[in-house]
Scaffold this active site. Structure first.
Site, PDB file in Angstrom:
ATOM      1  N   HIS A 152      30.879  37.170  37.898  1.00  0.00           N
ATOM      2  CA  HIS A 152      32.108  36.397  37.680  1.00  0.00           C
ATOM      3  C   HIS A 152      32.029  35.129  38.538  1.00  0.00           C
ATOM      4  O   HIS A 152      32.223  34.018  38.047  1.00  0.00           O
ATOM      5  CB  HIS A 152      33.312  37.256  38.049  1.00  0.00           C
ATOM      6  CG  HIS A 152      34.629  36.572  37.936  1.00  0.00           C
ATOM      7  ND1 HIS A 152      35.173  36.184  36.733  1.00  0.00           N
ATOM      8  CD2 HIS A 152      35.531  36.200  38.887  1.00  0.00           C
ATOM      9  CE1 HIS A 152      36.352  35.603  36.952  1.00  0.00           C
ATOM     10  NE2 HIS A 152      36.590  35.594  38.250  1.00  0.00           N
ATOM     11  N   ASP A 196      37.524  40.615  40.215  1.00  0.00           N
ATOM     12  CA  ASP A 196      37.424  40.278  38.789  1.00  0.00           C
ATOM     13  C   ASP A 196      36.064  40.664  38.214  1.00  0.00           C
ATOM     14  O   ASP A 196      35.560  40.017  37.294  1.00  0.00           O
ATOM     15  CB  ASP A 196      37.655  38.773  38.573  1.00  0.00           C
ATOM     16  CG  ASP A 196      39.112  38.372  38.792  1.00  0.00           C
ATOM     17  OD1 ASP A 196      39.959  39.267  38.981  1.00  0.00           O
ATOM     18  OD2 ASP A 196      39.384  37.159  38.765  1.00  0.00           O
TER      19      ASP A 196
HETATM   20 FE    FE Z   1      41.432  36.478  39.043  1.00  0.00          FE
HETATM   21 ZN    ZN Z   2      38.456  35.251  39.415  1.00  0.00          ZN
END
Ligand code: FE
Ligand code: ZN
Length: 256
Positions: free
Chosen positions: A108, A130
């Site tokens: 990410h 995330d």
């Molecule tokens: Fe986020």
């Molecule tokens: Zn993020």
């Protein structure tokens, strides 16, 4: 030990863990809801853990650090808004009397880390920012499909009963996509019903559990024959596991 998700912005969760006196918070993108929760429950902030540099995970870090003096732990290779203890995979953080293991999970973002504690009152706990969502995974903003696949493989190897604290409530939209990938997966259909009931009641679908994610999350299942076939049917993909994973991620990006 209490583990709660503080909802913030449109769909973020700031995870707050406390023992009735001291607390740690993960990825506070805004200080206000954290300060409000600390005040209401008469808690001292003992640590701020950050998984990656995005503003919705770091926007409240400087203010909370200034107001409480709590140490900030963050990935060594990412830019942070406050002085912090730089962490890399393999490092350990002690907070609330618990030892948190730092895991590198690039994909990410390039320096994204996760925090894992093997035993928080009987079951493991993971803060994965995330990287892994229930039914999905983070977008590849800075990493390659091969990196994200390796990161998810690392997380998928954690114990079955690991409670997964993701940073966003994306579950229902992820599951709608997962059903398009695996329409014959009965576990997935049942889990979607369960999550719909939770959301109708205004409750979080998280923490997720790893054993269930391995049964329903297409991004942990990209080597399963049914998932591979669905990916190939969507867009023919020559190449290795990472290439298939990359096409699966692309399919999700384009899915409406
Ligand atoms: Fe986020
Ligand atoms: Zn993020």
């Amino acid at each position: 030990m209490m583990i709660t998700a503080l909802p913030a912005f449109a769909d973020n969760y700031f995870w707050l863990v406390h023992n009735g006196r001291d607390a740690l918070v993960v990825d506070p993108g805004d200080a206000a809801p954290v300060r409000e929760a600390l005040q209401r429950q008469q808690l001292q902030l003992a640590a701020i853990l950050v998984t990656h540099h995005h503003a919705d995970h770091t926007g409240g870090v400087a203010e909370l650090h200034k107001a409480t003096g709590a140490p900030v732990y963050a990935p060594a290779t990412e830019r942070m808004p406050a002085p912090c203890h730089p962490l890399r995979g393999g490092d350990r953080v002690n907070a609330l009397g618990l030892a948190w293991q730092v895991i590198d999970v690039p994909g990410h973002t390039a320096g994204h880390i996760a925090y894992f504690c093997p035993d928080v009152e009987g079951a493991p706990l993971l803060f994965c920012g995330d990287t892994l969502f229930s039914g999905g995974c983070g977008r590849l903003f800075e990493g390659t499909p091969a990196q994200m696949l390796a990161s998810l493989d690392t997380l998928s190897a954690l114990p079955d009963d690991t409670r997964i604290c993701c940073a966003h409530e994306y579950t229902l939209s992820n599951l709608r996509f997962a059903r398009a990938v695996e329409p014959a997966n009965d576990d997935l259909a049942r889990y979607e019903q369960h999550c719909m009931v939770l959301r109708e009641q205004g409750l979080p679908t998280l923490p997720a559990t790893l054993a269930n994610e391995r049964r329903i999350n297409p991004f942990l299942r990209s080597r399963e024959p049914a998932v591979r076939q669905a990916v190939q049917a969507w867009r023919e993909t020559p190449g290795d596991d990472a290439a298939i994973f990359g096409t699966l991620r692309q399919w999700k990006n384009e899915f409406r």
